[in-house]
Enzyme design. Sequence first.
Site, PDB file in Angstrom:
ATOM      1  N   GLU A 174       3.174  -1.849   4.013  1.00  0.00           N
ATOM      2  CA  GLU A 174       3.735  -0.488   3.979  1.00  0.00           C
ATOM      3  C   GLU A 174       5.215  -0.534   3.607  1.00  0.00           C
ATOM      4  O   GLU A 174       5.952  -1.394   4.101  1.00  0.00           O
ATOM      5  CB  GLU A 174       3.570   0.174   5.351  1.00  0.00           C
ATOM      6  N   GLU A 202      -0.548   7.881   0.914  1.00  0.00           N
ATOM      7  CA  GLU A 202      -1.159   8.514   2.098  1.00  0.00           C
ATOM      8  C   GLU A 202      -0.453   9.820   2.456  1.00  0.00           C
ATOM      9  O   GLU A 202       0.774   9.877   2.574  1.00  0.00           O
ATOM     10  CB  GLU A 202      -1.107   7.553   3.299  1.00  0.00           C
ATOM     11  N   ASP A 211      -4.618  -5.848   5.542  1.00  0.00           N
ATOM     12  CA  ASP A 211      -3.329  -5.262   5.912  1.00  0.00           C
ATOM     13  C   ASP A 211      -2.439  -6.310   6.557  1.00  0.00           C
ATOM     14  O   ASP A 211      -2.905  -7.115   7.371  1.00  0.00           O
ATOM     15  CB  ASP A 211      -3.561  -4.149   6.946  1.00  0.00           C
ATOM     16  N   ASP A 218      -4.931  -2.150   9.513  1.00  0.00           N
ATOM     17  CA  ASP A 218      -4.424  -2.284  10.883  1.00  0.00           C
ATOM     18  C   ASP A 218      -4.780  -1.052  11.709  1.00  0.00           C
ATOM     19  O   ASP A 218      -4.522  -1.012  12.912  1.00  0.00           O
ATOM     20  CB  ASP A 218      -2.918  -2.583  10.896  1.00  0.00           C
ATOM     21  N   SER A 219      -5.418  -0.058  11.076  1.00  0.00           N
ATOM     22  CA  SER A 219      -5.997   1.052  11.835  1.00  0.00           C
ATOM     23  C   SER A 219      -7.020   0.531  12.844  1.00  0.00           C
ATOM     24  O   SER A 219      -7.402   1.242  13.768  1.00  0.00           O
ATOM     25  CB  SER A 219      -6.660   2.067  10.896  1.00  0.00           C
TER      26      SER A 219
HETATM   27  O1  KIV Z   1      -4.922   0.722   8.135  1.00  0.00           O
HETATM   28  C1  KIV Z   1      -5.500   1.560   7.429  1.00  0.00           C
HETATM   29  O2  KIV Z   1      -6.626   1.979   7.698  1.00  0.00           O
HETATM   30  C2  KIV Z   1      -4.821   2.045   6.242  1.00  0.00           C
HETATM   31  C3  KIV Z   1      -5.437   3.208   5.530  1.00  0.00           C
HETATM   32  C4  KIV Z   1      -5.027   4.455   6.221  1.00  0.00           C
HETATM   33  C5  KIV Z   1      -5.078   3.222   4.100  1.00  0.00           C
HETATM   34  O3  KIV Z   1      -3.787   1.562   5.908  1.00  0.00           O
END
Ligand code: KIV
Length: 284
Positions: free
Chosen positions: A117, A184, A86, A47-48
Amino acid sequence: MPKERLNVPGFRAAKRAGTRIKMVTCYDYTGAVLADRSPVDAVLVGDSLGMVMMGYSGTTGVSMEEMLHHLRAVVRGAPNTMVVADMPFGSYNVSPEQAVANANELMRAGADCVKLEGGIPFYDTVRTLVRAGIPVMGHVGLTPQTAAALGGFKVQGRDAEAARQIIDDAMSLQQAGAFSVVLEMVPAPLAHHITEHLTISTIGIGAGNGCDGQVLVWHDMFGLYDRLAPRFVKRFAEAGQVISEGLAAYCTEVDNGAFPGPEHSFKMKQEELLLATAEPAIRS
Ligand code: KIV
């Protein structure tokens, strides 16, 4: 020869064998093709993408529709690479049933597993997902969806109490049936300890080299995003600089007429042009 596609049992085998898992984030078809042709084992449609692809200030605004859009592109480009999707904020925190409904959509779109998460508070959710046949990767330490509550993008677990909490969260994910967990921004010795004491794989990001695998955000590792520059990121290529130089060269050549040259232009016979331009074309 195409590489062997990693799967959930493969994670366990890699841990037993001491083989490190290499994961990168990926958000589009072109990136997925590059990752697929590399020795990378797994791509994370993280989700980044909200930050690096869409310019949001964080990840909480990312919707299921946005995740599915990017996931489908990555799945098309990475037939030989495990795809982790994610679960975006708000897609699993209402109830375990809500989590299963949304995870089903990600799996139907081609994900091999989902990542969410949180630790102990999501024990039932993870257990319900796993019982529904959906492999789960956990994510503890710095959890970007709730970064505000953690005081921002900061190292987590530096004191004994906070470290104990992260250990318990990771252990709870394992007990709930998760097959791996992202650690993380936690101190390297803590990540190493967790890795030694879990039977499932740990994937580190800002967690030192004592984890079972590593993950980095594509745009960070290739110098494509400069709003955040975490100390744990290593830039493996300066793609942003290469693209900037290419853009400047393109603009210069358009300005001075050097581009497009004859090799980038199409020809036609002179007589065809004469015929076409001899009389004004009348269209009724
Ligand atoms: O969304 C993402 O890129 C992540 C990484 C930081 C592990 O969860």
